[in-house]
Design an enzyme around this catalytic site. Structure first.
Site, short mmCIF file in Angstrom:
data_model
loop_
_atom_site.label_atom_id
_atom_site.label_comp_id
_atom_site.label_asym_id
_atom_site.label_seq_id
_atom_site.Cartn_x
_atom_site.Cartn_y
_atom_site.Cartn_z
N CYS A 122 47.45 28.48 33.97
CA CYS A 122 48.44 28.52 35.05
C CYS A 122 48.02 27.51 36.10
O CYS A 122 46.89 27.04 36.08
CB CYS A 122 48.52 29.92 35.65
SG CYS A 122 50.00 30.15 36.68
N CYS A 132 52.96 28.35 40.68
CA CYS A 132 52.48 28.25 39.30
C CYS A 132 52.98 26.98 38.61
O CYS A 132 52.68 26.75 37.43
CB CYS A 132 52.91 29.48 38.50
SG CYS A 132 52.31 31.02 39.23
N LYS A 197 56.28 38.99 32.34
CA LYS A 197 55.49 39.10 33.56
C LYS A 197 56.46 39.25 34.74
O LYS A 197 57.29 38.37 34.99
CB LYS A 197 54.63 37.84 33.73
CG LYS A 197 53.82 37.85 35.01
CD LYS A 197 52.87 36.67 35.07
CE LYS A 197 52.10 36.63 36.36
NZ LYS A 197 51.20 35.48 36.43
N LYS A 250 53.12 42.72 31.75
CA LYS A 250 52.31 42.76 32.96
C LYS A 250 53.19 42.96 34.18
O LYS A 250 54.20 42.29 34.28
CB LYS A 250 51.57 41.41 33.06
CG LYS A 250 50.76 41.22 34.28
CD LYS A 250 50.16 39.84 34.26
CE LYS A 250 49.51 39.63 35.61
NZ LYS A 250 49.17 38.27 35.85
N TYR A 315 40.06 45.42 34.68
CA TYR A 315 38.85 45.26 35.48
C TYR A 315 37.94 46.48 35.37
O TYR A 315 36.81 46.46 35.84
CB TYR A 315 39.22 45.02 36.95
CG TYR A 315 40.13 43.82 37.14
CD1 TYR A 315 39.62 42.53 37.11
CD2 TYR A 315 41.51 43.98 37.31
CE1 TYR A 315 40.45 41.43 37.26
CE2 TYR A 315 42.36 42.89 37.46
CZ TYR A 315 41.83 41.61 37.42
OH TYR A 315 42.65 40.53 37.56
C1 PBG Z 1 48.24 33.58 37.57
C2 PBG Z 1 47.99 35.01 37.35
C3 PBG Z 1 48.18 36.10 38.22
C4 PBG Z 1 47.64 37.21 37.57
C5 PBG Z 1 47.21 36.79 36.33
N1 PBG Z 1 47.45 35.44 36.20
C6 PBG Z 1 48.68 36.15 39.60
C7 PBG Z 1 50.10 35.86 39.91
O1 PBG Z 1 50.95 35.63 39.06
O2 PBG Z 1 50.38 35.86 41.11
C8 PBG Z 1 47.57 38.60 38.15
C9 PBG Z 1 46.36 39.37 37.71
C10 PBG Z 1 46.08 40.56 38.54
O3 PBG Z 1 46.80 40.91 39.50
O4 PBG Z 1 45.07 41.20 38.23
N2 PBG Z 1 49.55 33.20 37.56
#
Ligand code: PBG
Length: 328
Positions: A122, A132, A197, A250, A315
């Site tokens: 990303c 992004c 996502k 996600k 995590y």
């Molecule tokens: C990068 C990305 C994000 C997350 C994973 N890859 C952040 C976003 O899209 O703002 C989130 C991971 C998390 O909240 O643990 N684009």
């Protein structure tokens, strides 16, 4: 007249732990967990992340020490995020072979060849505006961004990553990354697509951890609208068509119905990401003594599995591994 006595008694199967474990329908397995890490440049660095207690930013040397610990505990897959030394409008540090993620991937594969290394592909941690993708007058340039993402994916593959995980939500990036990888002979490198996502408030702590909050606007023009599920299936099917090997949903907890629907729609493994906000909420409540952390975490992770997730990015991975060791 007394009530008739029940003949069917479901409680019979719940009488003892042995009985319960015999009929347990869903299992949590360390083999299904992927442990995310934040990597920084430099040496000897272990930085606390205030909004994510128990999670740190590590320089490569410290990361290797931490990976040794989780590997010994039985975790075999990691996801790498980088905090780069420099940022610009085009996110060029994302494909710099001397940057943290590339060096970390190489070092892990060198020291622990059996560890499965996934890299997040990303631009948001690498662009000065925090989006992004490339931006022109406030708009995200899809196709130009995909060009850059293929470079990023290639640099990760060259460094030794086993799988790349594009999380940008640009259209067509899986096909573009697949063809770029194949052109360079990386036919065995997998693509784990963050296909579904959502534009979620649950990413709050992550943006603090990775320094990737957008400077203006938000991500709603590329990440999905939370009320939509039909669209989730469209995204998942498109990425399968573009040769994604694993499809990710996600965040996890507010989207268990989406995990289930995607599981029933695609025939590849489905992953889910137990994101930063989900983690930090549990940590905060547990620190206050309001919930039993271990039981809450197991209950949440098993819910993701029951919904249909084959893999879970979390995590909590290291603590789960420790708890499982104590239990067995
Ligand atoms: C990068 C990305 C994000 C997350 C994973 N890859 C952040 C976003 O899209 O703002 C989130 C991971 C998390 O909240 O643990 N684009």
């Amino acid at each position: 007249m007394s009530n008739p006595k029940p003949v069917k008694r479901p409680r019979r199967l719940r009488t003892t732990e042995t009985m319960r474990s015999l009929v347990r329908e869903t299992k949590l397995d360390l083999n299904d967990l992927v442990n995310p890490f934040f990597v920084v440049n430099g040496e000897g660095v272990t930085e606390k992340i205030d909004s994510m207690p128990g999670v740190f930013r590590y320089s490569v040397d410290k990361l290797l020490a931490e990976i040794k610990i989780i590997y010994d505990l039985g975790i075999k897959a990691v996801l790498l995020f980088g905090i780069p030394a420099y940022k610009d409008a085009g996110g060029s540090s994302a494909y710099d072979s001397n940057e943290a993620v590339q060096r970390a991937a190489a070092a892990i594969k060198d020291r622990f060849p059996e560890i499965f290394v996934v890299t997040d592909v990303c631009l948001c941690e690498y662009t000065d505006h925090g989006h992004c993708g490339l931006v022109d007058e406030g708009r995200i340039l899809n196709d130009q961004t995909v060009e850059i993402l293929t470079r990023v994916a290639l640099s990760h593959a060259r460094a030794g990553a086993d799988a790349v995980a594009p999380s940008d939500m640009m259209d067509g990036r899986v096909a573009a990354i697949r063809s770029a990888l194949d052109r360079e002979g990386y036919v065995e490198k997998a693509i784990i697509s963050y296909a579904v996502k959502y534009a979620s408030a649950f990413y709050g702590p992550f943006r603090d951890a990775a320094g990737s909050a957008p400077r203006f606007g938000d991500r709603r023009a590329y990440q999905m609208d939370p009320p939509n599920i039909r669209e989730a299936l469209k995204e998942a099917l498109l990425d399968v068509e573009e040769a994604a090997d694993i499809i990710m949903v996600k965040p996890a907890l507010a989207y268990l119905d989406v995990i289930r629907a995607v599981r029933e729609t695609v025939n590849c493994p489905v992953a889910t990401y137990n994101v930063s906000g989900e983690y930090s909420m549990v940590k905060a409540a547990a620190a206050n003594g309001w919930v039993d952390e271990q039981r809450i975490v197991f209950e949440q992770l098993i819910a993701m599995k029951r919904a249909g997730a084959d893999l879970i990015f979390t995590y909590h991975a290291k603590e789960v591994a420790r708890w499982l060791q104590q239990i067995s």
